[in-house]
Design an enzyme around this catalytic site. Sequence first.
Site, mmCIF file in Angstrom:
data_model
loop_
_atom_site.group_PDB
_atom_site.id
_atom_site.type_symbol
_atom_site.label_atom_id
_atom_site.label_comp_id
_atom_site.label_asym_id
_atom_site.label_seq_id
_atom_site.Cartn_x
_atom_site.Cartn_y
_atom_site.Cartn_z
ATOM 1 N N GLY A 181 -10.718 -6.353 -0.756
ATOM 2 C CA GLY A 181 -10.432 -7.712 -0.326
ATOM 3 C C GLY A 181 -11.003 -8.717 -1.302
ATOM 4 O O GLY A 181 -11.350 -8.387 -2.443
ATOM 5 N N ASN B 212 -0.763 -5.448 -6.231
ATOM 6 C CA ASN B 212 -1.917 -4.682 -5.769
ATOM 7 C C ASN B 212 -1.499 -3.579 -4.800
ATOM 8 O O ASN B 212 -0.702 -3.811 -3.889
ATOM 9 C CB ASN B 212 -2.937 -5.603 -5.092
ATOM 10 C CG ASN B 212 -3.498 -6.642 -6.048
ATOM 11 O OD1 ASN B 212 -3.281 -7.834 -5.870
ATOM 12 N ND2 ASN B 212 -4.209 -6.199 -7.068
ATOM 13 N N ARG C 124 11.910 1.924 -16.834
ATOM 14 C CA ARG C 124 12.822 2.980 -16.358
ATOM 15 C C ARG C 124 12.551 3.382 -14.909
ATOM 16 O O ARG C 124 13.368 4.079 -14.310
ATOM 17 C CB ARG C 124 12.716 4.213 -17.268
ATOM 18 C CG ARG C 124 13.372 4.018 -18.632
ATOM 19 C CD ARG C 124 13.488 5.337 -19.386
ATOM 20 N NE ARG C 124 12.174 5.915 -19.669
ATOM 21 C CZ ARG C 124 11.445 5.615 -20.737
ATOM 22 N NH1 ARG C 124 11.880 4.714 -21.616
ATOM 23 N NH2 ARG C 124 10.273 6.188 -20.929
ATOM 24 N N HIS D 19 0.856 -1.195 0.000
ATOM 25 C CA HIS D 19 0.000 0.000 0.000
ATOM 26 C C HIS D 19 0.887 1.238 0.000
ATOM 27 O O HIS D 19 0.734 2.137 0.826
ATOM 28 C CB HIS D 19 -0.947 -0.004 1.199
ATOM 29 C CG HIS D 19 -2.119 -0.923 1.037
ATOM 30 N ND1 HIS D 19 -3.280 -0.538 0.384
ATOM 31 C CD2 HIS D 19 -2.314 -2.204 1.424
ATOM 32 C CE1 HIS D 19 -4.132 -1.562 0.383
ATOM 33 N NE2 HIS D 19 -3.566 -2.593 1.008
ATOM 34 N N HIS E 290 0.636 -8.446 -0.839
ATOM 35 C CA HIS E 290 -0.063 -8.732 -2.102
ATOM 36 C C HIS E 290 0.556 -8.027 -3.325
ATOM 37 O O HIS E 290 0.067 -7.026 -3.805
ATOM 38 C CB HIS E 290 -1.559 -8.486 -2.010
ATOM 39 C CG HIS E 290 -2.044 -7.218 -1.375
ATOM 40 N ND1 HIS E 290 -1.543 -5.965 -1.675
ATOM 41 C CD2 HIS E 290 -3.041 -7.025 -0.474
ATOM 42 C CE1 HIS E 290 -2.203 -5.063 -0.986
ATOM 43 N NE2 HIS E 290 -3.101 -5.660 -0.242
ATOM 44 N N ASP F 272 -6.542 -12.504 1.404
ATOM 45 C CA ASP F 272 -7.119 -11.170 1.639
ATOM 46 C C ASP F 272 -8.638 -11.289 1.791
ATOM 47 O O ASP F 272 -9.384 -10.367 1.463
ATOM 48 C CB ASP F 272 -6.758 -10.198 0.511
ATOM 49 C CG ASP F 272 -6.817 -8.737 0.943
ATOM 50 O OD1 ASP F 272 -6.975 -8.474 2.147
ATOM 51 O OD2 ASP F 272 -6.717 -7.850 0.071
#
Length: 417
Positions: free
Chosen positions: A337, A247, A255, A223, A244, A301
Amino acid sequence: MTETREQVVARVTAAMEGGADDPFVIRNAVKADARGVLPGAWVSVADGVIDAMGAGDADLETRVAHLGGPDRVTVIDAGGMLVTPGYVDIHAHGAWERSFDDGPDGIATARAWHLLHGTTRQVLSLITNPLDVMEENLRHVKAATHARPDVLGSHLEGPFLALSRKGAHDPNCLCDPTPERVERLLKAADGTLRQITLAPEREHGMEAVRRFAAAGVVPAVGHCDADYGVAKRAFDAGAGLMTHMFNAMNGLHHRDPGPIPAAAEDPRVVIELINDGFHVANPALRLGLKFAPHRIAFVTDAMAATGCPDGAYKLGALDVNVVDGHARLVSNGAIAGSTLILEVAVRRAVHELGMGLADAIEAATLTPARAFGFDRPNPVTGAPLGLVAPGYAADLLVTDPGTLGVRHVWCAGRRVS
């Protein structure tokens, strides 16, 4: 007579809070784990631990006699089905209309669903909430960890996440990992926090990685908006997981490579992957599996809608709508989830991704266990997890070799189904 949900939860909870079953042997099985496949196998269990394994009826008879003879030992004929280690899910939020944030009843209900489908051990993931709520939820998981062997501890997914990569987390609760906030969470968990997902680029991020690692927690990069260099520094500072992969993070670019190559090239890092074909499409899943052989951990998840019909649900304080088994926030359509279980993830890996059986089982057993040192004798589980081998915990599944559907489950020698 069919059991009600409440009866199932009560029965499973009693099994987890009771002692190990009397000695038993599973015979006429095909052993399958990360070390390979062995036809004609038998597995012997005493005091919640696998005490012997072999092949051939002569050795089996000797073992049964050693344990006290056929009058004392239950012999279970697997009928040629697979015997595998129990699955280990290190990132899941709930099931059966309940979340692990919902206190003791929520933990018991959601664990019953996952346990019946082969997830014998689980790190309970807690969603981003106000800090005092997260502290209380950590205390509930702590109590469950001490009361039952199938709960391994907690995973905090937040509150130290990047606003731009918040996914289904409440933006009003996201914050920087200041020393004071870090210490509050560590104190509430009191040694039962196993993993925390954070964005290392946030202010105090690297300091938090080092502090959590020093406290025995495995920080996970996720995250986040971290570039390759920041992610690499986080792994060097003590982060041992990637949450994960693909995600809620920067994607691959030739690059501007982002955090994924930093995790893939670091042999210390275990990489989570949601193998449902929705969070990550099959071509990317097949590619991701090649990035880090033996370091990919299947996670679900899974949220409260797991095991339930489509409809309206909650993820923390946020409204979620589930259509065709896929969960999205009502507010902005963000993925919220999944409704995946590891039983399905292993089946998909073999039947849809072309993964070998032993490798697919490894990704749901030995690799996630290794992320926390549970593949070795340790203070949390005692016996190691992740293999069907002498000295390992008697977390065992009997599964159909064709469908890979789970038929029977034992956790720490306690029969669940």
